[in-house]
Design a protein around this motif. Structure first.
Motif, PDB file in Angstrom:
ATOM      1  N   GLN A 213     -12.755   9.494  36.174  1.00 60.74           N
ATOM      2  CA  GLN A 213     -13.082   9.571  34.756  1.00 60.74           C
ATOM      3  C   GLN A 213     -14.531   9.951  34.511  1.00 60.74           C
ATOM      4  O   GLN A 213     -15.451   9.446  35.154  1.00 60.74           O
ATOM      5  N   LEU A 214     -14.727  10.860  33.570  1.00 54.45           N
ATOM      6  CA  LEU A 214     -16.039  11.221  33.049  1.00 54.45           C
ATOM      7  C   LEU A 214     -15.958  11.189  31.524  1.00 54.45           C
ATOM      8  O   LEU A 214     -14.867  11.276  30.961  1.00 54.45           O
ATOM      9  N   PRO A 215     -17.062  11.057  30.815  1.00 53.44           N
ATOM     10  CA  PRO A 215     -18.424  10.887  31.316  1.00 53.44           C
ATOM     11  C   PRO A 215     -18.667   9.466  31.798  1.00 53.44           C
ATOM     12  O   PRO A 215     -17.766   8.631  31.754  1.00 53.44           O
ATOM     13  N   SER A 216     -19.896   9.199  32.219  1.00 52.46           N
ATOM     14  CA  SER A 216     -20.259   7.861  32.672  1.00 52.46           C
ATOM     15  C   SER A 216     -20.200   6.886  31.503  1.00 52.46           C
ATOM     16  O   SER A 216     -20.263   7.274  30.332  1.00 52.46           O
ATOM     17  N   TYR A 217     -20.104   5.614  31.836  1.00 52.12           N
ATOM     18  CA  TYR A 217     -20.053   4.576  30.796  1.00 52.12           C
ATOM     19  C   TYR A 217     -21.311   4.639  29.925  1.00 52.12           C
ATOM     20  O   TYR A 217     -21.234   4.535  28.695  1.00 52.12           O
ATOM     21  N   LYS A 218     -22.466   4.830  30.571  1.00 52.35           N
ATOM     22  CA  LYS A 218     -23.725   4.885  29.827  1.00 52.35           C
ATOM     23  C   LYS A 218     -23.712   6.014  28.804  1.00 52.35           C
ATOM     24  O   LYS A 218     -24.101   5.832  27.644  1.00 52.35           O
ATOM     25  N   THR A 219     -23.245   7.182  29.221  1.00 55.98           N
ATOM     26  CA  THR A 219     -23.181   8.321  28.300  1.00 55.98           C
ATOM     27  C   THR A 219     -22.167   8.069  27.196  1.00 55.98           C
ATOM     28  O   THR A 219     -22.403   8.399  26.028  1.00 55.98           O
ATOM     29  N   ASN A 220     -21.045   7.477  27.553  1.00 55.74           N
ATOM     30  CA  ASN A 220     -20.013   7.209  26.555  1.00 55.74           C
ATOM     31  C   ASN A 220     -20.504   6.270  25.466  1.00 55.74           C
ATOM     32  O   ASN A 220     -19.967   6.264  24.360  1.00 55.74           O
ATOM     33  N   CYS A 221     -21.516   5.468  25.770  1.00 57.76           N
ATOM     34  CA  CYS A 221     -22.026   4.496  24.800  1.00 57.76           C
ATOM     35  C   CYS A 221     -23.037   5.093  23.817  1.00 57.76           C
ATOM     36  O   CYS A 221     -23.461   4.405  22.878  1.00 57.76           O
ATOM     37  N   ILE A 222     -23.428   6.345  24.027  1.00 57.18           N
ATOM     38  CA  ILE A 222     -24.377   6.983  23.103  1.00 57.18           C
ATOM     39  C   ILE A 222     -23.714   7.179  21.746  1.00 57.18           C
ATOM     40  O   ILE A 222     -22.616   7.734  21.648  1.00 57.18           O
ATOM     41  N   ASP A 223     -24.363   6.722  20.687  1.00 57.15           N
ATOM     42  CA  ASP A 223     -23.766   6.796  19.354  1.00 57.15           C
ATOM     43  C   ASP A 223     -23.898   8.182  18.728  1.00 57.15           C
ATOM     44  O   ASP A 223     -22.954   8.687  18.116  1.00 57.15           O
ATOM     45  N   ASP A 224     -25.069   8.785  18.851  1.00 58.84           N
ATOM     46  CA  ASP A 224     -25.279  10.094  18.226  1.00 58.84           C
ATOM     47  C   ASP A 224     -24.446  11.152  18.958  1.00 58.84           C
ATOM     48  O   ASP A 224     -24.622  11.380  20.160  1.00 58.84           O
ATOM     49  N   TRP A 225     -23.547  11.817  18.222  1.00 61.51           N
ATOM     50  CA  TRP A 225     -22.576  12.711  18.855  1.00 61.51           C
ATOM     51  C   TRP A 225     -23.242  13.893  19.549  1.00 61.51           C
ATOM     52  O   TRP A 225     -22.878  14.270  20.661  1.00 61.51           O
ATOM     53  N   GLU A 226     -24.238  14.508  18.902  1.00 65.43           N
ATOM     54  CA  GLU A 226     -24.866  15.688  19.493  1.00 65.43           C
ATOM     55  C   GLU A 226     -25.635  15.326  20.762  1.00 65.43           C
ATOM     56  O   GLU A 226     -25.581  16.060  21.761  1.00 65.43           O
ATOM     57  N   THR A 227     -26.328  14.195  20.736  1.00 68.67           N
ATOM     58  CA  THR A 227     -27.028  13.726  21.944  1.00 68.67           C
ATOM     59  C   THR A 227     -26.020  13.423  23.043  1.00 68.67           C
ATOM     60  O   THR A 227     -26.223  13.780  24.216  1.00 68.67           O
ATOM     61  N   LYS A 228     -24.950  12.759  22.645  1.00 69.65           N
ATOM     62  CA  LYS A 228     -23.906  12.407  23.605  1.00 69.65           C
ATOM     63  C   LYS A 228     -23.290  13.658  24.221  1.00 69.65           C
ATOM     64  O   LYS A 228     -23.076  13.738  25.438  1.00 69.65           O
ATOM     65  N   LEU A 229     -23.028  14.652  23.397  1.00 71.60           N
ATOM     66  CA  LEU A 229     -22.394  15.876  23.882  1.00 71.60           C
ATOM     67  C   LEU A 229     -23.306  16.616  24.862  1.00 71.60           C
ATOM     68  O   LEU A 229     -22.850  17.144  25.882  1.00 71.60           O
ATOM     69  N   ASP A 230     -24.594  16.644  24.581  1.00 71.75           N
ATOM     70  CA  ASP A 230     -25.540  17.269  25.515  1.00 71.75           C
ATOM     71  C   ASP A 230     -25.483  16.585  26.886  1.00 71.75           C
ATOM     72  O   ASP A 230     -25.498  17.244  27.926  1.00 71.75           O
ATOM     73  N   GLN A 231     -25.402  15.265  26.868  1.00 69.49           N
ATOM     74  CA  GLN A 231     -25.364  14.515  28.120  1.00 69.49           C
ATOM     75  C   GLN A 231     -24.028  14.714  28.838  1.00 69.49           C
ATOM     76  O   GLN A 231     -23.976  14.799  30.072  1.00 69.49           O
ATOM     77  N   ILE A 232     -22.927  14.814  28.067  1.00 69.44           N
ATOM     78  CA  ILE A 232     -21.613  15.069  28.669  1.00 69.44           C
ATOM     79  C   ILE A 232     -21.624  16.422  29.380  1.00 69.44           C
ATOM     80  O   ILE A 232     -21.096  16.565  30.489  1.00 69.44           O
TER      81      ILE A 232
END
Length: 499
Positions: free
Chosen positions: A180-199
């Motif tokens: 499974q991806l993304p990591s738990y830490k990345t999945n916890c990012i609230d801001d969608w655009e920031t999260k998507l960059d990390q994904i």
């Protein structure tokens, strides 16, 4: 072939055989679910208030339990949220699933120890049905991404509370968690655009074989990957085999999504909601979704034209007909009782029982008496795009435009194109023609000069994303309503594009 792919095939055959028992006896399966639900909930507050001890048939149930939505049941939901025992279902729920309501603000839907398997097994069985039908299982050995909300949970009266997708994340089977991806830490990012960059950073060089999410947000993910690499998705992820989606009609997004991929891949449609996992696509060549009749959910179906009646007809599974739009009503081991989830469905088959999601019961346009529904505008768009193959669509919504001048009112289609039609006027004329053929009331209003032909407003790129961001609803499980009976969404879109 890896161990997971190899072992999935006998498991898929076992699950298929197990499902066939209720597929071949649908009415008996639903009757058994009904009896079990009423019996187990007799001693709850809801069961006592509605004389469950004396309910022996569906007719008794209809007399005792009216159809209600979240607002109408809020007194019970509030008691659950306050931590009281035995309110809607024995004990306390394991989770409260937070979801946005239209008039009630945030809704808190209970998920119980008895109902959680429905959510988890539904998605798992959809994948196993695909393995059983196609024989393809190699995707289970690669990396999988589920574009979802944060798995972080908060405590409400001692009950774990969060978005359904986040709750489900805690129940991914152990044998798949390493995939499974993304990591738990990345999945916890609230801001969608920031999260998507990390994904993107976490997945760009991985062997992605399954990608799952709501189509417009998956498209955002693909767009970022393509911009960063200059390659189509098939070259970034050469073993990408399966796209899993739900929550919206895929058709408006299909063309652009597969062009981004660069080739066709298999896909599975799911019908999940906070209130339950209801159905999944079990055949690649059949868009109908197999309704799960043995999963702790008892279904009732109200013909949509009767939905707002004081005493609408409430049909059970053996009484429905193909091709008719029904409002979906559920009672379940989560403690929902004759609960209107807001979706409308249409059966494509009754042997077995398969359906499509045709729209939302409260998402319609009838400002002039036309009662145009979501299914009709989506079909009109699909048929129109077939005649303008150069056009690529990103998103659209439809709203009434009410003019004070007689005969000047119309429907306004606010459309974001990836590639615009060469002749927008011809495109709009065809769109209007298709809708007139699909809805006779709309046709009569145009013919009688009560309405003008539709107005097509082409929005700039990024308009819908900007609007959703302004509403705090970018990404995750959030969806753009396909149509509405007022100008709130239309006004918001026009405001963000003019600022």
């Amino acid at each position: 072939m890896g161990v997971k792919a190899l072992l999935s095939k006998p498991l898929a055959a076992y699950v298929h055989k197990k499902h066939q028992r209720w597929v071949e006896n649908p009415v008996a399966a639903q009757q058994a679910v009904f009896k079990n639900l009423v019996q187990k909930a007799q001693a709850t507050k809801f069961g006592r208030d509605h004389s469950f001890a004396s309910i022996k048939s569906h007719a008794d149930f209809v007399k005792a339990v009216p159809v209600r939505d979240y607002e109408a049941l809020s007194a019970y939901f509030n008691l659950v949220k306050q931590g009281e025992n035995d309110v809607l279902w024995p004990g306390k729920p394991l989770y409260l699933a937070k979801t946005s309501g239209t008039t009630s603000g945030t809704k808190y839907i209970p998920i119980t120890r008895d109902s959680i398997p429905n959510h988890i097994n539904g998605a798992k069985d959809a994948l196993l049905a695909y393995v059983h039908e196609t024989g393809k299982s190699a995707f289970l050995d690669g990396k999988m991404i589920f574009l979802s909300g944060s798995p972080e949970l908060e405590q409400v009266s001692g009950i774990n509370t969060g978005r359904l997708s986040g709750i489900a994340n805690h129940h991914v089977p152990g044998y798949l968690r390493t995939n499974q991806l993304p990591s738990y830490k990345t999945n916890c990012i609230d801001d969608w655009e920031t999260k998507l960059d990390q994904i993107v950073e976490e997945t760009i060089d991985r062997d992605m074989t399954l990608i799952s999410g709501i189509p417009p947000w998956v498209q955002m993910y693909f767009d970022k990957l393509i911009r960063q690499t200059g390659k189509p998705i098939k070259d970034i992820f050469p073993n990408f085999q399966l796209f899993v989606y739900g929550g919206v009609n895929f058709e408006p997004y299909r063309k652009k999504l597969f062009e981004s991929i660069g080739q066709q891949v298999d896909s599975i449609e799911l019908f999940p909601a906070s209130e339950g996992f209801f159905a999944f696509q079990n055949k690649q060549n059949d868009p109908g979704l197999l309704l799960l009749l043995d999963a702790g959910i008892f279904y009732e179906f109200i013909p949509t034209e009767e939905y707002f009646n004081e005493n609408p007809t409430r049909l059970t599974i053996g009484e429905v007909e193909p091709g008719v739009n029904y409002a979906l009503v559920v009672s379940s081991n989560a403690g929902l009782w004759s609960y209107s989830i807001g979706d409308t469905v249409k059966f494509t088959s009754v042997k077995p029982y398969k359906l499509i999601v045709s729209g939302r019961i409260k998402h319609f346009i009838s400002a002039f008496g036309e009662h145009v529904i979501g299914e009709e505008v989506e079909k009109a768009m699909k048929l129109t795009m077939a005649k303008f193959p150069e056009v690529e669509l990103i998103e659209f919504t439809v709203a009434p435009f009410v003019s004070q001048n007689e005969g000047a009112s119309c429907h306004e289609w606010l459309v974001e194109f990836a590639i615009k039609p060469a002749n927008e006027a011809a495109f709009a004329a065809e769109l209007d023609k298709q809708l007139r053929q699909l809805n006779s009331y709309y046709d009569d209003l145009i013919a009688g000069n009560i309405l003008q032909k539709l107005k097509l407003t082409a929005l700039p790129r990024g308009a819908f994303q900007s609007y959703m961001k302004s509403q705090g609803k970018l990404g995750g499980q959030n969806k753009v309503p396909r149509l509405s009976n007022d100008r709130k969404l239309a006004g918001g879109l026009l405001a963000v594009t003019s600022s």
